[in-house]
Design a protein around this motif. Structure first.
Motif, PDB file in Angstrom:
ATOM      1  N   PRO A 349       0.811  -1.223   0.000  1.00 17.86           N
ATOM      2  CA  PRO A 349       0.000   0.000   0.000  1.00 17.86           C
ATOM      3  C   PRO A 349       0.841   1.269   0.000  1.00 17.86           C
ATOM      4  CG  PRO A 349      -0.107  -1.056   2.155  1.00 17.86           C
ATOM      5  CD  PRO A 349       0.606  -2.000   1.238  1.00 17.86           C
ATOM      6  N   GLY A 350       1.949   1.274   0.741  1.00 18.09           N
ATOM      7  CA  GLY A 350       2.789   2.462   0.808  1.00 18.09           C
ATOM      8  C   GLY A 350       3.425   2.794  -0.528  1.00 18.09           C
ATOM      9  N   VAL A 351       3.921   1.783  -1.240  1.00 17.95           N
ATOM     10  CA  VAL A 351       4.595   2.041  -2.514  1.00 17.95           C
ATOM     11  C   VAL A 351       3.597   2.473  -3.584  1.00 17.95           C
ATOM     12  CG1 VAL A 351       5.952   1.005  -4.377  1.00 17.95           C
ATOM     13  CG2 VAL A 351       6.555   0.556  -1.993  1.00 17.95           C
ATOM     14  N   THR A 352       2.421   1.842  -3.634  1.00 16.47           N
ATOM     15  CA  THR A 352       1.431   2.280  -4.622  1.00 16.47           C
ATOM     16  C   THR A 352       1.001   3.721  -4.350  1.00 16.47           C
ATOM     17  OG1 THR A 352      -0.338   1.244  -3.289  1.00 16.47           O
ATOM     18  CG2 THR A 352       0.534  -0.022  -5.127  1.00 16.47           C
ATOM     19  N   TYR A 353       0.771   4.033  -3.082  1.00 16.75           N
ATOM     20  CA  TYR A 353       0.406   5.399  -2.693  1.00 16.75           C
ATOM     21  C   TYR A 353       1.500   6.381  -3.101  1.00 16.75           C
ATOM     22  CZ  TYR A 353      -1.161   9.078   0.658  1.00 16.75           C
ATOM     23  OH  TYR A 353      -1.593  10.226   1.250  1.00 16.75           O
ATOM     24  N   GLN A 354       2.741   6.074  -2.763  1.00 16.10           N
ATOM     25  CA  GLN A 354       3.817   7.034  -2.965  1.00 16.10           C
ATOM     26  C   GLN A 354       4.270   7.118  -4.418  1.00 16.10           C
ATOM     27  OE1 GLN A 354       3.937   8.970  -0.745  1.00 16.10           O
ATOM     28  NE2 GLN A 354       3.495   7.923   1.182  1.00 16.10           N
ATOM     29  N   LEU A 355       4.117   6.053  -5.182  1.00 14.96           N
ATOM     30  CA  LEU A 355       4.360   6.177  -6.621  1.00 14.96           C
ATOM     31  C   LEU A 355       3.326   7.113  -7.241  1.00 14.96           C
ATOM     32  CD1 LEU A 355       5.348   2.574  -7.772  1.00 14.96           C
ATOM     33  CD2 LEU A 355       6.787   4.628  -7.776  1.00 14.96           C
ATOM     34  N   GLY A 356       2.088   7.043  -6.748  1.00 12.49           N
ATOM     35  CA  GLY A 356       1.080   8.005  -7.184  1.00 12.49           C
ATOM     36  C   GLY A 356       1.503   9.422  -6.853  1.00 12.49           C
ATOM     37  N   ASN A 357       2.095   9.611  -5.674  1.00 11.64           N
ATOM     38  CA  ASN A 357       2.622  10.917  -5.302  1.00 11.64           C
ATOM     39  C   ASN A 357       3.736  11.359  -6.248  1.00 11.64           C
ATOM     40  OD1 ASN A 357       1.790  12.665  -3.139  1.00 11.64           O
ATOM     41  ND2 ASN A 357       2.041  10.934  -1.753  1.00 11.64           N
ATOM     42  N   LEU A 358       4.593  10.422  -6.613  1.00 11.23           N
ATOM     43  CA  LEU A 358       5.683  10.736  -7.534  1.00 11.23           C
ATOM     44  C   LEU A 358       5.134  11.244  -8.861  1.00 11.23           C
ATOM     45  CD1 LEU A 358       8.639  10.668  -8.481  1.00 11.23           C
ATOM     46  CD2 LEU A 358       8.306   8.250  -9.045  1.00 11.23           C
ATOM     47  N   PHE A 359       4.172  10.540  -9.419  1.00 11.49           N
ATOM     48  CA  PHE A 359       3.637  10.919 -10.720  1.00 11.49           C
ATOM     49  C   PHE A 359       2.782  12.191 -10.649  1.00 11.49           C
ATOM     50  CE2 PHE A 359       3.943   6.138 -11.482  1.00 11.49           C
ATOM     51  CZ  PHE A 359       5.207   6.255 -12.037  1.00 11.49           C
ATOM     52  N   ALA A 360       2.390  12.576  -9.432  1.00 16.02           N
ATOM     53  CA  ALA A 360       1.648  13.832  -9.257  1.00 16.02           C
ATOM     54  C   ALA A 360       2.542  14.944  -8.725  1.00 16.02           C
ATOM     55  CB  ALA A 360       0.476  13.599  -8.297  1.00 16.02           C
ATOM     56  N   SER A 361       3.845  14.705  -8.664  1.00 15.41           N
ATOM     57  CA  SER A 361       4.738  15.615  -7.949  1.00 15.41           C
ATOM     58  C   SER A 361       4.926  16.963  -8.644  1.00 15.41           C
ATOM     59  CB  SER A 361       6.101  14.955  -7.737  1.00 15.41           C
ATOM     60  OG  SER A 361       6.721  14.666  -8.988  1.00 15.41           O
ATOM     61  N   LEU A 362       4.627  17.053  -9.925  1.00 15.56           N
ATOM     62  CA  LEU A 362       4.787  18.321 -10.633  1.00 15.56           C
ATOM     63  C   LEU A 362       3.522  19.168 -10.595  1.00 15.56           C
ATOM     64  CD1 LEU A 362       6.899  17.276 -13.755  1.00 15.56           C
ATOM     65  CD2 LEU A 362       7.645  18.616 -11.786  1.00 15.56           C
ATOM     66  N   ASN A 363       2.538  18.743  -9.800  1.00 17.91           N
ATOM     67  CA  ASN A 363       1.273  19.461  -9.763  1.00 17.91           C
ATOM     68  C   ASN A 363       1.448  20.944  -9.426  1.00 17.91           C
ATOM     69  OD1 ASN A 363      -1.768  19.837  -9.149  1.00 17.91           O
ATOM     70  ND2 ASN A 363      -0.772  20.323  -7.225  1.00 17.91           N
ATOM     71  N   LEU A 364       2.132  21.247  -8.323  1.00 20.94           N
ATOM     72  CA  LEU A 364       2.272  22.640  -7.902  1.00 20.94           C
ATOM     73  C   LEU A 364       3.066  23.440  -8.932  1.00 20.94           C
ATOM     74  CD1 LEU A 364       1.811  24.862  -5.852  1.00 20.94           C
ATOM     75  CD2 LEU A 364       3.791  24.035  -4.565  1.00 20.94           C
ATOM     76  N   TYR A 365       4.133  22.851  -9.454  1.00 15.04           N
ATOM     77  CA  TYR A 365       4.934  23.517 -10.476  1.00 15.04           C
ATOM     78  C   TYR A 365       4.075  23.832 -11.703  1.00 15.04           C
ATOM     79  CZ  TYR A 365       8.872  24.405 -13.632  1.00 15.04           C
ATOM     80  OH  TYR A 365       9.742  24.977 -14.508  1.00 15.04           O
ATOM     81  N   LEU A 366       3.257  22.858 -12.140  1.00 16.53           N
ATOM     82  CA  LEU A 366       2.391  23.049 -13.308  1.00 16.53           C
ATOM     83  C   LEU A 366       1.345  24.120 -13.045  1.00 16.53           C
ATOM     84  CD1 LEU A 366       1.373  22.188 -16.119  1.00 16.53           C
ATOM     85  CD2 LEU A 366       0.031  20.398 -14.979  1.00 16.53           C
ATOM     86  N   GLN A 367       0.730  24.079 -11.860  1.00 20.28           N
ATOM     87  CA  GLN A 367      -0.295  25.064 -11.545  1.00 20.28           C
ATOM     88  C   GLN A 367       0.292  26.473 -11.463  1.00 20.28           C
ATOM     89  OE1 GLN A 367      -2.154  23.271  -8.009  1.00 20.28           O
ATOM     90  NE2 GLN A 367      -3.983  22.855  -9.231  1.00 20.28           N
ATOM     91  N   GLU A 368       1.468  26.609 -10.878  1.00 18.79           N
ATOM     92  CA  GLU A 368       2.110  27.917 -10.830  1.00 18.79           C
ATOM     93  C   GLU A 368       2.465  28.401 -12.240  1.00 18.79           C
ATOM     94  OE1 GLU A 368       2.385  30.099  -8.684  1.00 18.79           O
ATOM     95  OE2 GLU A 368       2.626  29.291  -6.665  1.00 18.79           O
ATOM     96  N   ASP A 369       2.880  27.491 -13.098  1.00 23.43           N
ATOM     97  CA  ASP A 369       3.238  27.856 -14.463  1.00 23.43           C
ATOM     98  C   ASP A 369       2.003  28.323 -15.239  1.00 23.43           C
ATOM     99  OD1 ASP A 369       5.327  27.967 -16.536  1.00 23.43           O
ATOM    100  OD2 ASP A 369       4.136  26.407 -17.515  1.00 23.43           O
ATOM    101  N   ILE A 370       0.882  27.598 -15.096  1.00 22.46           N
ATOM    102  CA  ILE A 370      -0.359  28.013 -15.755  1.00 22.46           C
ATOM    103  C   ILE A 370      -0.848  29.331 -15.190  1.00 22.46           C
ATOM    104  CG2 ILE A 370      -2.794  27.409 -16.129  1.00 22.46           C
ATOM    105  CD1 ILE A 370      -1.970  24.472 -16.054  1.00 22.46           C
ATOM    106  N   ALA A 371      -0.757  29.471 -13.872  1.00 21.70           N
ATOM    107  CA  ALA A 371      -1.222  30.703 -13.225  1.00 21.70           C
ATOM    108  C   ALA A 371      -0.433  31.917 -13.702  1.00 21.70           C
ATOM    109  CB  ALA A 371      -1.110  30.565 -11.707  1.00 21.70           C
ATOM    110  N   ALA A 372       0.844  31.727 -13.986  1.00 22.82           N
ATOM    111  CA  ALA A 372       1.669  32.849 -14.433  1.00 22.82           C
ATOM    112  C   ALA A 372       1.166  33.435 -15.741  1.00 22.82           C
ATOM    113  CB  ALA A 372       3.123  32.395 -14.584  1.00 22.82           C
ATOM    114  N   GLY A 373       0.563  32.597 -16.584  1.00 22.10           N
ATOM    115  CA  GLY A 373       0.081  33.075 -17.869  1.00 22.10           C
ATOM    116  C   GLY A 373      -1.417  33.286 -17.953  1.00 22.10           C
TER     117      GLY A 373
END
Length: 428
Positions: A349-373
């Motif tokens: 359960p921990g690895v499946t959860y945290q791999l999901g976190n890994l693949f979602a890890s650019l969320n804040l970066y992406l949202q800030e990038d979209i927000a800038a424009g």
């Protein structure tokens, strides 16, 4: 699959300690993580780093969480849950404390990488131990409460920001993070080993089954891939509604820091209520349909959440959104541990959860990038609409094992490790 009735059973002292330790550990993890979310604009100004670059601090933590889940999870399946959990809490408490003394962005970035290892180890082991200890008939309720340690940590971070940051700054915020960690460590030292793990160890010794054999079973592998996809969507949903929101309130809407913190307190109260109530409800209506309902109801709430401009409407929209998002999350500790094979429940359960976190890890970066424009409302809507639909779709096509018996050999996996198939109907 069992539809276990919600019979109320009193917890023993050991069960209470196990659950309390898991809750405090997850609360501490979230407290430290959301300190970064709340102060990263302040830290950026202090260290001379842009907001977009500062957003990589959360990415660093999320990227390393699968490493912690893997290392501590494999260790826990070999020697038991208790010792790895104690070491893990001690490790991330010290690393979080050291962030207060980072002289520059590079050192802080490295410390957040290390913190991600500890944070990754905490959830899987804590959830496995807690769910193995509590009565199966109340697993949904305790799952919901346990997962809201995350929202409780966010709430405490918001309160600490209000009380501590004006006086001690962001460094003081990190320094005080060691206190709840040491409290969780104290509680964990009073917990006995998991009986389900001990039963599994005895069975494995007799059958000479290895974790590798269990993991390579086709059903277990297919389910692993499915759960990684589900957790990727879940983490995009959670981080997408939380991480950028304080900055949206302050930078996008011009709210004062005090008003933004007030709203954060309100929506975290909504998260705690939603996770607890809907986690308990999943014991009756099922894990999957609780998730589907929450994610689909989030779509109309998204308008209030992103388009409102007054304090009252923003507070209402964010309260409802977190009630639903964390309501869906309240199911996850029970859902993932029930779908995990006994032999690898520390790891799976921990690895499946945290791999999901890994693949979602650019969320804040992406949202800030979209927000800038395009602005923050667009950043939120463009990322959250597809994510809510993905969560609903993945949950609908999946499976569940509500009320699975742990440690008896016919629990979460319900498979023959030699590859001959499943002992009960299971689609994923």
């Amino acid at each position: 699959m069992s539809s276990t009735p919600a019979v109320r059973e009193r917890l023993t002292p050991d069960q209470r300690n196990a659950f309390t330790g898991a809750f405090l550990g997850w609360t501490m993890d979230a407290f430290d993580y959301f300190i970064v979310v709340l102060v990263y604009a302040e830290v950026g100004k202090d260290l001379g780093v842009s907001l977009t670059t500062m957003a990589l601090l959360t990415t660093a933590t999320l990227v390393m969480r699968p490493v912690g889940a893997l290392v501590f999870g494999l260790w826990a399946d070999r020697v038991g849950r208790r010792t790895p959990l104690v070491v893990d809490v001690l490790f991330y408490s010290v690393v979080g404390f050291l962030c207060a003394f980072a002289p520059n962005f590079t050192v802080l970035f490295v410390l957040r990488l290390l913190y991600g290892i500890g944070m990754g180890g905490e959830w899987g082991l804590g959830a496995a131990l807690a769910m193995e200890k509590v009565p199966a008939s109340r697993r949904g309720f305790f799952s919901g409460v346990l997962q809201q340690g995350y929202s409780t940590g966010y709430l405490l971070a918001a309160v600490a920001y209000y009380l501590i940051d004006p006086h001690l700054g962001w460094r003081g915020m990190f320094a005080v993070s060691i206190v709840p960690g040491l409290l969780a460590l104290f509680v964990r030292t009073r917990v006995r080993e998991s009986a389900a793990w001990e039963q599994t160890r005895e069975r494995v010794a007799l059958t000479r089954t290895t974790p590798g054999q269990v993991f390579r079973n086709p059903l277990v592998l297919r389910r692993f891939v499915y759960l990684v996809l589900l957790m990727t969507a879940f983490n995009w949903m959670s981080h997408g509604t939380q991480d950028v929101y304080p900055t949206f309130l302050k930078e996008g809407l011009g709210f004062s820091a005090d008003s933004a913190i007030g709203i954060a307190v309100i929506y975290n109260v909504g998260a705690i209520i939603g996770g607890t109530l809907l986690g308990a409800a999943s014991q009756r209506i099922g894990r999957r349909w609780t998730i589907v309902g929450c994610s689909l109801l989030g779509l109309p709430v998204l308008y209030l959440f992103t388009q409102s401009t007054t304090f009252g409407m923003i507070a209402l929209g964010s309260f409802l959104m977190q009630f639903l998002v964390q309501g869906a999350w309240g199911v996850i500790p029970a859902h993932l541990t029930e779908l995990s094979p006994d032999e690898i429940r520390g790891f799976y359960p921990g690895v499946t959860y945290q791999l999901g976190n890994l693949f979602a890890s650019l969320n804040l970066y992406l949202q800030e990038d979209i927000a800038a424009g395009h602005g923050y409302p667009a950043a939120l809507v463009w990322t959250l609409v597809p994510v809510l639909l993905c969560v609903a779709g993945l949950a609908a096509v999946g499976t569940e094992r509500r009320g699975a018996v742990f440690g008896a050999g016919a629990g979460a996996a319900a498979v023959d490790v030699r590859g001959s198939g499943a002992s009960s109907p299971d689609r994923g």
